[in-house]
Enzyme design. Structure first.
Site, mmCIF file in Angstrom:
data_model
loop_
_atom_site.group_PDB
_atom_site.id
_atom_site.type_symbol
_atom_site.label_atom_id
_atom_site.label_comp_id
_atom_site.label_asym_id
_atom_site.label_seq_id
_atom_site.Cartn_x
_atom_site.Cartn_y
_atom_site.Cartn_z
ATOM 1 N N GLY A 14 -1.065 6.604 -7.376
ATOM 2 C CA GLY A 14 -1.832 6.021 -6.364
ATOM 3 C C GLY A 14 -2.474 6.786 -5.717
ATOM 4 C CG ASP A 65 -4.086 -2.001 -13.930
ATOM 5 O OD1 ASP A 65 -3.251 -2.239 -13.266
ATOM 6 O OD2 ASP A 65 -5.274 -2.335 -13.981
ATOM 7 C CB ALA A 96 -3.595 -7.933 -0.533
ATOM 8 C CE1 TYR A 156 -0.397 -3.994 5.617
ATOM 9 C CE2 TYR A 156 1.758 -4.872 5.541
ATOM 10 C CZ TYR A 156 0.713 -3.867 5.312
ATOM 11 O OH TYR A 156 1.198 -2.843 4.430
ATOM 12 C CE LYS A 163 2.959 -2.068 1.546
ATOM 13 N NZ LYS A 163 2.894 -1.097 0.392
HETATM 14 P P1 NAP Z 1 -5.201 4.318 -0.938
HETATM 15 O O1 NAP Z 1 -5.543 5.525 -0.699
HETATM 16 O O2 NAP Z 1 -6.038 3.110 -1.089
HETATM 17 O O3 NAP Z 1 -4.193 4.122 -2.038
HETATM 18 C C1 NAP Z 1 -3.763 2.955 -2.734
HETATM 19 C C2 NAP Z 1 -3.710 3.055 -4.253
HETATM 20 O O4 NAP Z 1 -3.230 1.988 -4.792
HETATM 21 C C3 NAP Z 1 -5.065 3.446 -4.754
HETATM 22 O O5 NAP Z 1 -4.967 4.722 -5.567
HETATM 23 C C4 NAP Z 1 -5.602 2.129 -5.617
HETATM 24 O O6 NAP Z 1 -6.327 2.512 -6.787
HETATM 25 C C5 NAP Z 1 -4.136 1.996 -6.177
HETATM 26 N N1 NAP Z 1 -4.002 0.861 -6.623
HETATM 27 C C6 NAP Z 1 -4.217 -0.380 -6.519
HETATM 28 N N2 NAP Z 1 -4.198 -1.299 -7.443
HETATM 29 C C7 NAP Z 1 -3.700 -0.548 -8.549
HETATM 30 C C8 NAP Z 1 -3.247 -0.844 -10.120
HETATM 31 N N3 NAP Z 1 -3.124 -2.295 -10.403
HETATM 32 N N4 NAP Z 1 -2.873 0.086 -10.624
HETATM 33 C C9 NAP Z 1 -2.506 1.383 -10.130
HETATM 34 N N5 NAP Z 1 -3.075 1.572 -9.012
HETATM 35 C C10 NAP Z 1 -3.474 0.532 -8.243
HETATM 36 O O7 NAP Z 1 -4.621 3.728 0.309
HETATM 37 P P2 NAP Z 1 -3.117 4.140 1.189
HETATM 38 O O8 NAP Z 1 -3.306 3.752 2.379
HETATM 39 O O9 NAP Z 1 -2.897 5.659 0.867
HETATM 40 O O10 NAP Z 1 -2.069 3.212 0.414
HETATM 41 C C11 NAP Z 1 -0.903 3.976 -0.402
HETATM 42 C C12 NAP Z 1 0.453 3.050 -0.302
HETATM 43 O O11 NAP Z 1 0.672 3.315 1.270
HETATM 44 C C13 NAP Z 1 0.173 1.656 -0.048
HETATM 45 O O12 NAP Z 1 1.309 1.017 -0.679
HETATM 46 C C14 NAP Z 1 0.078 1.192 1.331
HETATM 47 O O13 NAP Z 1 0.297 -0.354 1.500
HETATM 48 C C15 NAP Z 1 0.837 2.008 2.016
HETATM 49 N N6 NAP Z 1 0.851 2.041 3.285
HETATM 50 C C16 NAP Z 1 -0.433 2.634 3.830
HETATM 51 C C17 NAP Z 1 -0.810 2.553 5.210
HETATM 52 C C18 NAP Z 1 -1.814 2.794 5.947
HETATM 53 O O14 NAP Z 1 -2.037 2.619 7.156
HETATM 54 N N7 NAP Z 1 -2.879 3.604 5.188
HETATM 55 C C19 NAP Z 1 0.635 2.433 6.113
HETATM 56 C C20 NAP Z 1 1.842 2.054 5.638
HETATM 57 C C21 NAP Z 1 1.791 2.163 4.130
HETATM 58 P P3 NAP Z 1 -7.893 1.953 -6.457
HETATM 59 O O15 NAP Z 1 -8.520 2.923 -5.283
HETATM 60 O O16 NAP Z 1 -8.527 2.217 -7.617
HETATM 61 O O17 NAP Z 1 -7.567 0.568 -6.219
#
Ligand code: NAP
Length: 256
Positions: A14, A65, A96, A156, A163
């Site tokens: 990720g 993926d 989403a 959200y 989640k």
């Molecule tokens: P991010 O940098 O956009 O990371 C999300 C990752 O998921 C990206 O690398 C994305 O790749 C990948 N992804 C999406 N669909 C996929 C698939 N089919 N196969 C493999 N990888 C896939 O955002 P982030 O905020 O760091 O998110 C990471 C996690 O933290 C998520 O679970 C998010 O819900 C959680 N989270 C985030 C926050 C916040 O405020 N940012 C708070 C709590 C929890 P692509 O870019 O190629 O789509």
């Protein structure tokens, strides 16, 4: 002081860019001596993740993926062929449709609901099942979640429901994998400005609300999430499984 993850190998799924929570986790784990293996979703991200992986000293950077069973199988076959043993696995993936993160939850389509569940929740189960054979010595698996699983955070929406399923999955997986000494936990991070977060309507308002109302009167620093991931992956976290660890400046305790 000795490094907390010396001699351990961690697979991180990720990492999209330097704002990704996965990147902060990779930085913290590399600092603590872990050997990293990174995955990216598709060719679009290959160059960026390769560059960031070089910076983190990652030993392998592979494409996966998580909606594809073939991709997940290919990932673990590649690691098995190279006799890789994993000590920690980080699932930092969610997706989403943008329209489902802006219109009323009531209007969520079947496809939009299933997409969010597939990428953001089911994939964790599939990844856990695939990596277990690579963890013969036990270890620590973790995912990232958010408070919207149990509280209503406007916009959200469908991701909150995904989640909730993800957090329930953490508990069932912790039960299944406990006898193998594999611990399964989630980190519930406060709002952090990442590419995914920017897809949520009015995300900046969420961010400001937390800064104003959390006990610590500030938002979450991604490095704090990274350090908590180190704790869960390390010997220090050996008694913790099935847990949702809040790293959110305390916002989740507040009622008003
Ligand atoms: P991010 O940098 O956009 O990371 C999300 C990752 O998921 C990206 O690398 C994305 O790749 C990948 N992804 C999406 N669909 C996929 C698939 N089919 N196969 C493999 N990888 C896939 O955002 P982030 O905020 O760091 O998110 C990471 C996690 O933290 C998520 O679970 C998010 O819900 C959680 N989270 C985030 C926050 C916040 O405020 N940012 C708070 C709590 C929890 P692509 O870019 O190629 O789509």
């Amino acid at each position: 002081m000795s490094k907390l993850l010396e001699g351990k190998t961690a697979l991180i799924l990720g990492l999209a860019n330097k704002w990704s929570i996965a990147y902060a986790i990779g930085q913290a784990m590399a600092r603590e001596g872990a050997q990293l293996i990174l995955t990216y979703q598709g060719e679009r991200l290959q160059k960026t993740v390769t560059d960031l992986g070089a910076e983190l000293g990652a030993s392998k950077i592979l494409c996966c993926d998580v909606t594809s069973d073939e991709d997940i199988a290919r990932l673990t076959e590649t690691l098995k062929a190279d006799s890789v043993t994993l000590d920690a696995v980080v699932h930092s993936i969610a997706f989403a449709n943008k329209e489902d993160l802006s219109r009323p939850f009531l209007e969520t389509s079947r496809d939009g609901y299933l997409l969010a569940q597939n990428v953001s929740s089911y994939s964790f189960v599939a990844v856990c099942n695939a990596v277990v054979p690579l963890m013969p010595n036990g270890g620590s698996i973790m995912t990232l979640t958010y408070l919207g699983s149990t509280r209503v955070c406007p916009n959200y929406n469908v991701m909150g429901v995904a989640k909730a399923a993800l957090e329930a999955s953490v508990r069932y997986l912790a039960y299944d994998l406990g006898p193998r000494n594999i611990r399964v936990n989630a980190i519930s991070a406060g709002p952090i400005k990442t590419a995914s977060a920017r897809g949520i309507k009015d995300f900046s308002a969420m961010h400001e609300l937390v800064a104003a109302h959390s006990p610590m009167k500030r938002v979450t620093d991604p490095a704090e999430v990274g350090d908590s991931a180190v704790f869960l992956a390390s010997h220090l976290g050996r008694g913790v499984t099935g847990n949702i660890l809040f790293v959110d400046a305390g916002f989740q305790i507040m009622a008003m």
